[in-house]
Design an enzyme around this catalytic site. Structure first.
Site, mmCIF file in Angstrom:
data_model
loop_
_atom_site.group_PDB
_atom_site.id
_atom_site.type_symbol
_atom_site.label_atom_id
_atom_site.label_comp_id
_atom_site.label_asym_id
_atom_site.label_seq_id
_atom_site.Cartn_x
_atom_site.Cartn_y
_atom_site.Cartn_z
ATOM 1 N N SER A 143 53.496 30.085 24.035
ATOM 2 C CA SER A 143 54.279 31.087 24.765
ATOM 3 C C SER A 143 55.438 31.587 23.925
ATOM 4 O O SER A 143 55.999 30.842 23.109
ATOM 5 C CB SER A 143 54.820 30.467 26.056
ATOM 6 O OG SER A 143 55.803 31.288 26.654
ATOM 7 N N TYR A 168 59.386 24.429 30.578
ATOM 8 C CA TYR A 168 58.137 25.118 30.263
ATOM 9 C C TYR A 168 58.056 25.403 28.770
ATOM 10 O O TYR A 168 57.051 25.108 28.115
ATOM 11 C CB TYR A 168 58.048 26.421 31.055
ATOM 12 C CG TYR A 168 56.875 27.297 30.670
ATOM 13 C CD1 TYR A 168 55.573 26.934 30.994
ATOM 14 C CD2 TYR A 168 57.073 28.481 29.967
ATOM 15 C CE1 TYR A 168 54.494 27.728 30.625
ATOM 16 C CE2 TYR A 168 56.003 29.281 29.607
ATOM 17 C CZ TYR A 168 54.712 28.899 29.929
ATOM 18 O OH TYR A 168 53.647 29.681 29.565
#
Length: 342
Positions: A143, A168
């Site tokens: 990501s 995350y």
């Protein structure tokens, strides 16, 4: 090839499955169908792949598609250390595309345990299964959030990414490190892809385009964070999908010969768009002016993302081509059809 796609009921996974099937591959889709967002949308994606909810989707039981002869689906958690290896043993996958993960930056602040279970424990299980079942190539989702507090833009994979600002992001960075370790120790190819704000038809309800469109259609105000002083490298799903499947189709023989087992790339549009311009494009397509509630920056968020995709351009001739206005129109057309709006 025989390919496993995890996260197959998710936004990107669904599109990747469709593309691989169109190319003639045999695909097994895996998903746990969790309730992070409305499960009805996940079941609708599966139905588009020929997996009907009414056909009895039960845990750890494979279902054959009634639309694609070469597609089957299994509801399974990648955290399941008992049943996941059995799946690998039964199928002899050539390539694994791991898109299964607990998504969402802000959700990770409220539910950290979920991210450790899925994004760390589950990912380790994928690596172990690839190692023990002779998988030639693992392609996995990282990501853009790993760049965290980096201020040098555009973001490059040459930069250090040791300042994540959400769990995350930290979990995704750990995936990259774990892939490097397994590639080094066990000599199989891994390719990590740092996704930059993917949008388009069948998109996630927690993402900005979906949230803005839904609110505006329902004549509700939209929440605009950091007083609107944000920009994102919005990347259309078809461009993302083309990049992912090109890498999946790679012949890894040269990498194996040169022992270049580990690779990492940004995959984005390489053209950031101001949030205000993004909203204006939605307004133009909908023919409505949004009522905007301006808010401060949210915890774990960043003001700007911008992908340097020169690595993908060089190695895979990756060239995203969908203008943001066109991508927004495609999404809104899908949204109106899906929700049966006039």
């Amino acid at each position: 090839m025989n390919i496993l796609v995890t996260g197959a009921a998710g936004f990107i996974g669904f599109h990747v499955c469709q593309q691989l099937l169109l190319e003639g591959h045999t695909v097994v889709g895996l998903d746990n169908i969790n309730d992070y967002y409305e499960v009805g949308l996940k079941y609708a994606r599966l139905e588009a792949l020929g997996i009907l909810k009414g056909s009895g989707i039960t845990y750890n039981e494979a279902i054959q598609s009634n639309k694609y002869q070469k597609f089957s689906f299994i509801k399974l958690q990648i955290e399941d250390r008992e049943n996941l290896p059995s799946l690998f043993a039964n199928h002899s996958f050539d390539v694994v595309c791991n898109l299964a993960a607990q998504a969402g930056v802000r959700y990770s602040i409220e539910n950290p345990e979920t991210y450790i279970d899925s994004n760390i424990v589950g990912y380790l299980n994928i690596l172990e299964a690839c190692r023990h079942h002779q998988v030639k190539h693992l392609v996995y989702a990282s990501s853009s959030s790993v760049y965290g507090l980096n201020e040098d833009i555009p973001f490059s994979t040459d930069q250090k990414v040791d300042r994540p600002i959400s769990l995350y992001a930290a979990s995704k960075k750990s995936n990259e490190l774990m892939a490097h370790t397994y590639s080094h120790l066990y000599g199989f190819c891994t390719t990590g892809l740092r996704f930059f704000t993917v949008y388009g038809p069948w998109g996630r309800p927690d993402m900005a385009l979906f949230l803005f469109t839904k609110a505006m259609v329902e004549d509700q105000p939209i929440e605009v964070f950091n007083q609107g002083n944000m920009s994102r490298d919005f990347t259309y799903i078809a461009d993302i999908c083309k990049g992912v499947t090109t890498i999946i189709n790679e012949d890894t023989a040269d990498r194996e010969k040169s022992k270049a087992y580990y690779k990492l790339y940004n995959i984005g549009n390489s053209s950031p768009v101001a949030l205000t311009e993004f909203i204006e494009a939605i307004e133009e397509v909908l023919g409505k002016t949004a009522v905007k509630n301006f808010r401060p920056m949210q915890a774990g968020d960043v003001a700007k993302t911008w992908a340097d995709v020169s690595g993908l351009e060089k190695d895979y001739k990756y060239h995203p081509s969908t203008p943001v206005k066109e991508g927004i129109k495609q999404f809104i057309d899908w949204y109106k059809e899906y929700y049966k709006l006039a």
